[in-house]
Design an enzyme around this catalytic site. Structure first.
Site, PDB file in Angstrom:
ATOM      1  CB  CYS A 256      -0.939   0.009   1.189  1.00 51.56           C
ATOM      2  SG  CYS A 256      -1.898  -1.518   1.378  1.00 51.56           S
ATOM      3  N   PRO A 259       1.315   7.388  -1.638  1.00 51.86           N
ATOM      4  CG  PRO A 259       1.415   9.624  -0.970  1.00 51.86           C
ATOM      5  CD  PRO A 259       0.840   8.302  -0.574  1.00 51.86           C
ATOM      6  N   GLY A 261       6.170   8.212   0.018  1.00 50.08           N
ATOM      7  CA  GLY A 261       7.185   8.787   0.897  1.00 50.08           C
ATOM      8  C   GLY A 261       8.050   7.737   1.566  1.00 50.08           C
ATOM      9  CB  CYS A 371      -2.072   8.263   9.060  1.00 48.86           C
ATOM     10  SG  CYS A 371      -3.147   8.008   7.634  1.00 48.86           S
TER      11      CYS A 371
END
Length: 443
Positions: A256, A259, A261, A371
């Site tokens: 997963c 984006p 990082g 998160c």
């Protein structure tokens, strides 16, 4: 909330197009439950606005969601019979106007007059213009008194307030809500020399090694962006990849991944990274970041829950979640997620975690992270995993691994960052995202 009728955003009245877009964004996000960032990107492309007007529309919508509980309360308190029914776009236009009057540095007359113009554009709301004018002018007159009485928890939906109070206690829940009321800082992960880049960019080196910028400049114009010397990444989000402790040449799976990082962090450390994500568009952004940074990783478009490969030395699973730890940066999350979403996501996380375990070799490391501030997506997820999965055990994280921030560790040695932690020079330069991470070893 009634749907705002589609209209042309081009207009000769200065500022009207920006306000119209802001109200449409608020309406669309609340009705459809879509993300503000994605909705803005889609709508702004066809709006034909100047960058300044598009930026104003986004700023209005952002602060409207950040303060939505307060805004709704103060408007309702000044409507004797409540918000009128069958009034078309009355509510989103009023919310956008109140956001400007109470929380943005724009002239009161512009916020009021342009809201009234918008109400006149729809027959359903046009008959309430006198009511709206009276309410908005009253908000402008009473602004100081309103701001003096704000309760940060009023801008937190009931279900989240109850969840955080039960998990962390009332005082911490209130501190989290107060942190969410602040504009978020911008953090960078640098390839090397954090102190040097902090000096070049007017930043602060955080205890964890991230660089936090004091300014608000567009990142693409800052030194080092084009050269690929750093990338934008919240300081808390940078910790899980660091805690994996990868060594050059190790095979690492980033599940997963978009984006990206964490992918670039792992690649920067010299690992042979396979980045897996089911979203093709998000992976294209990941590839673009790798190219800009001069790093490489194998990028695979696949459902991580069904991904098959030889076991890896280390696996990082940043699982899809409710993202309630990112509310400070994405305030719409508070108003678009529900307890039902948390339950559905927790079930998905369990399936992904089981697959990540199968992809971890004997003696390998696995980090699970989200998160989210919700226990169901963090501590409870790991407790259930360990109960059903023999051969895995926690590898406790030590304070020195996260810059001495012991308050961000649970008694079991898991990472639990909270938005009000990490004090800085000012409230805006304090705090970080809410993150959970657990490091596991396969014995």
């Amino acid at each position: 909330m009634a749907k705002v009728q589609s209209q042309s955003y081009a207009d000769d009245v200065p500022g009207l197009a920006a306000r119209r877009l802001a109200a449409t964004l608020i309406d669309e996000v609340l009705r459809a439950g879509t993300a503000l960032d994605e909705t803005f990107e889609r709508m702004a492309q066809g709006a034909g606005l100047e960058p300044a007007d598009a930026g104003l529309a986004r700023a209005i919508a952002t602060v409207a969601f950040r303060r939505l509980g307060t805004i709704r309360r103060v408007i309702d308190a000044r409507l004797e019979r409540g918000s009128p029914r069958k009034s078309g776009p009355f509510e989103p236009i009023m919310v956008a106007a109140a956001a400007q009057l109470l929380f943005l540095d724009v002239p009161d007359h512009a916020a009021v007059d342009l809201a009234i113009r918008q109400l006149h554009e729809d027959a359903r709301s046009a008959r309430y213009t006198s009511l709206a004018n009276a309410v908005l002018r009253r908000l402008a007159r009473e602004r100081e008194a309103i701001l003096a009485e704000i309760d940060p928890l009023a801008d937190t939906p009931d279900w989240l307030r109850e969840s955080w109070t039960q998990t962390y206690g009332h005082d911490v829940a209130a501190a989290i809500a107060a942190a969410h009321a602040e504009e978020p800082p911008l953090d960078l992960t640098v390839k090397s020399d954090p102190a040097g880049w902090a000096g070049k960019l007017d930043g602060i080196v955080l205890p964890t090694g991230s660089v936090r910028l004091r300014g608000r400049e567009a990142v693409t114009g800052l030194p080092g962006f084009t050269e690929g010397e750093w990338w934008v990444q919240d300081a808390a989000a940078a910790l899980p990849a660091q805690l994996l402790n990868v060594r050059p040449g190790e095979r690492v799976a980033d599940l997963c991944a978009a984006p990206g990082g964490k992918t670039v962090q792992l690649a920067q450390l010299g690992a042979e990274v396979i980045a897996v994500d089911r979203s093709g568009p998000r992976l294209r952004r990941l590839k673009a970041n790798l190219d800009r940074l001069g790093l490489s990783a194998e990028v695979v478009t696949a459902d991580a829950a069904a991904f098959e490969a030889e076991p890896f030395d280390a696996v990082l699973l940043d699982a899809p979640c409710s993202a309630t730890g990112t509310i400070r940066r994405h305030p719409d999350v508070a108003w678009t997620k529900t307890p039902e979403d948390v339950a559905k996501l927790a079930a998905l996380q369990a399936r992904l975690l089981d697959r990540a375990a199968e992809l971890t070799r004997q003696g390998g490391r696995l980090i699970y992270c989200t998160c989210s501030l919700e226990r169901e997506e963090g501590e409870a997820q790991i407790e259930a995993f360990l109960a059903r999965t023999p051969g895995f055990a926690r590898d406790p994280i030590k304070p020195e691994e996260i810059g001495g921030q012991a308050e961000a560790l649970t008694p079991q040695g898991e990472l639990r960052t909270l938005p009000h932690q990490l004090a800085g020079e000012t409230p805006r330069l304090s705090g970080w995202a809410g993150f959970y991470a657990c490091r596991l070893i396969r014995s």
